[in-house]
Design an enzyme around this catalytic site. Structure first.
Site, short mmCIF file in Angstrom:
data_model
loop_
_atom_site.label_atom_id
_atom_site.label_comp_id
_atom_site.label_asym_id
_atom_site.label_seq_id
_atom_site.Cartn_x
_atom_site.Cartn_y
_atom_site.Cartn_z
N HIS A 84 -4.71 -8.68 3.96
CA HIS A 84 -4.36 -9.94 4.62
C HIS A 84 -3.24 -9.75 5.62
CE1 HIS A 84 -1.23 -10.31 1.40
NE2 HIS A 84 -0.58 -10.91 2.37
N ASP A 129 -7.82 -6.72 -1.48
CA ASP A 129 -6.75 -7.02 -0.53
C ASP A 129 -5.90 -5.77 -0.30
OD1 ASP A 129 -5.02 -8.34 1.14
OD2 ASP A 129 -4.00 -9.45 -0.46
N SER A 225 4.34 -9.64 1.26
CA SER A 225 2.94 -9.24 1.29
C SER A 225 2.79 -7.78 1.68
CB SER A 225 2.17 -10.05 2.31
OG SER A 225 2.09 -11.38 1.92
#
Length: 273
Positions: A84, A129, A225
């Site tokens: 992502h 991911d 992230s």
């Protein structure tokens, strides 16, 4: 830190034995009211210089804007991060050897042609991911070094009950509006997927996910992230999601489970575990 992922309290099916959830998965970049590139480890500790030499900062850009993620050095020409984070980016500037976020020992800019995003990444359920970034070769020093991947023998381990370390840059609470200048880290206890499914459902928490408990408002958050979850000097997770309710709500945080992607990493990068 920047962008991130967030996520979710997903809806699991009754047949899977998990109660339906009220929230749906969403990335922060898709939230109208979310900061465009803010991130944080909430209520963490300030890292010492060279404490996490494998941690890199990633400043992504495209024609619409920019966002910040973390990543992990796994070889002198490879960085591992979240899908992502690379998704939709046209380039990234890699910050190596930083404790002070804006003061890197080394910077390298690479284009999206060097991104190896997992072909089966699914934004709706956050599956797979994970992404690799092929980088120019860097010389390892006390401030810049790789983290070891877990062994194939540990693939069947859930790591539940063990204490791992997540690291990243960002603000220190859900209410701060600006990022912190210094790398932060938090010690977090790994929980079983069965426990994590009670919050997010089985469609989100699959075998390719590893979760940690969030207590005393300590957790990963937006710009973290893609950053590392390390256990005994080995990379076991890639920061992927938290509760859409907020990072300080004491809900579990989710990571892409590295042991589930060892063969993919080896195939795409020739980096061996």
């Amino acid at each position: 830190m920047k962008v991130f992922v967030v996520v979710i309290l997903a809806i699991a099916t009754v047949s899977a034995g998990v109660l339906p959830q009220v929230d749906t998965p969403v990335h922060p970049r898709d939230l109208v009211d979310a900061p465009s590139i803010e991130g944080r480890i909430t209520n963490g500790n300030k890292a010492a210089s060279n404490q996490f030499p494998y941690q890199v900062g990633l400043a992504f850009k495209n024609s619409a804007g920019s966002w910040w993620c973390g990543g992990s050095i796994i070889a002198n020409t490879w960085v591992l991060t979240a899908a992502h984070c690379t998704n939709g980016a046209s380039s990234v500037t890699i910050y190596y050897g930083s404790t002070l976020r804006t003061s890197a020992k080394l910077k390298k800019k690479v284009s999206k042609s060097k991104f190896v995003q997992h072909a089966s990444y699914k934004a709706a359920t956050l599956q797979n991911d994970i992404s690799l970034i092929k980088t120019p070769s860097v010389k390892f020093t006390a401030a810049i070094n790789k983290i070891t991947l877990p062994s194939i023998a540990s693939s069947n381990s859930s790591f539940a009950g063990q204490t791992a370390i997540a690291s990243g840059w960002g603000t220190t609470s859900d209410y701060d509006s600006s990022v912190t200048s210094y790398l932060q880290y938090a010690e977090l206890q790994v929980i079983s997927n069965a426990v994590c499914q009670q919050t997010y459902g089985s469609s989100i928490v699959t075998s390719g996910v590893i979760c940690v408990a969030s207590t005393n408002k300590r957790s990963t958050c937006q710009g973290d992230s893609g950053g590392p979850l390390a256990l005994n000097g080995k990379l076991i997770g890639v920061t992927s999601f938290v509760s859409a309710l907020g990072c300080e709500k004491n809900k579990p945080a989710g990571f892409t489970r590295v042991t589930s992607h060892l063969d993919w990493i080896k195939t795409k990068s020739a980096v061996f575990y």
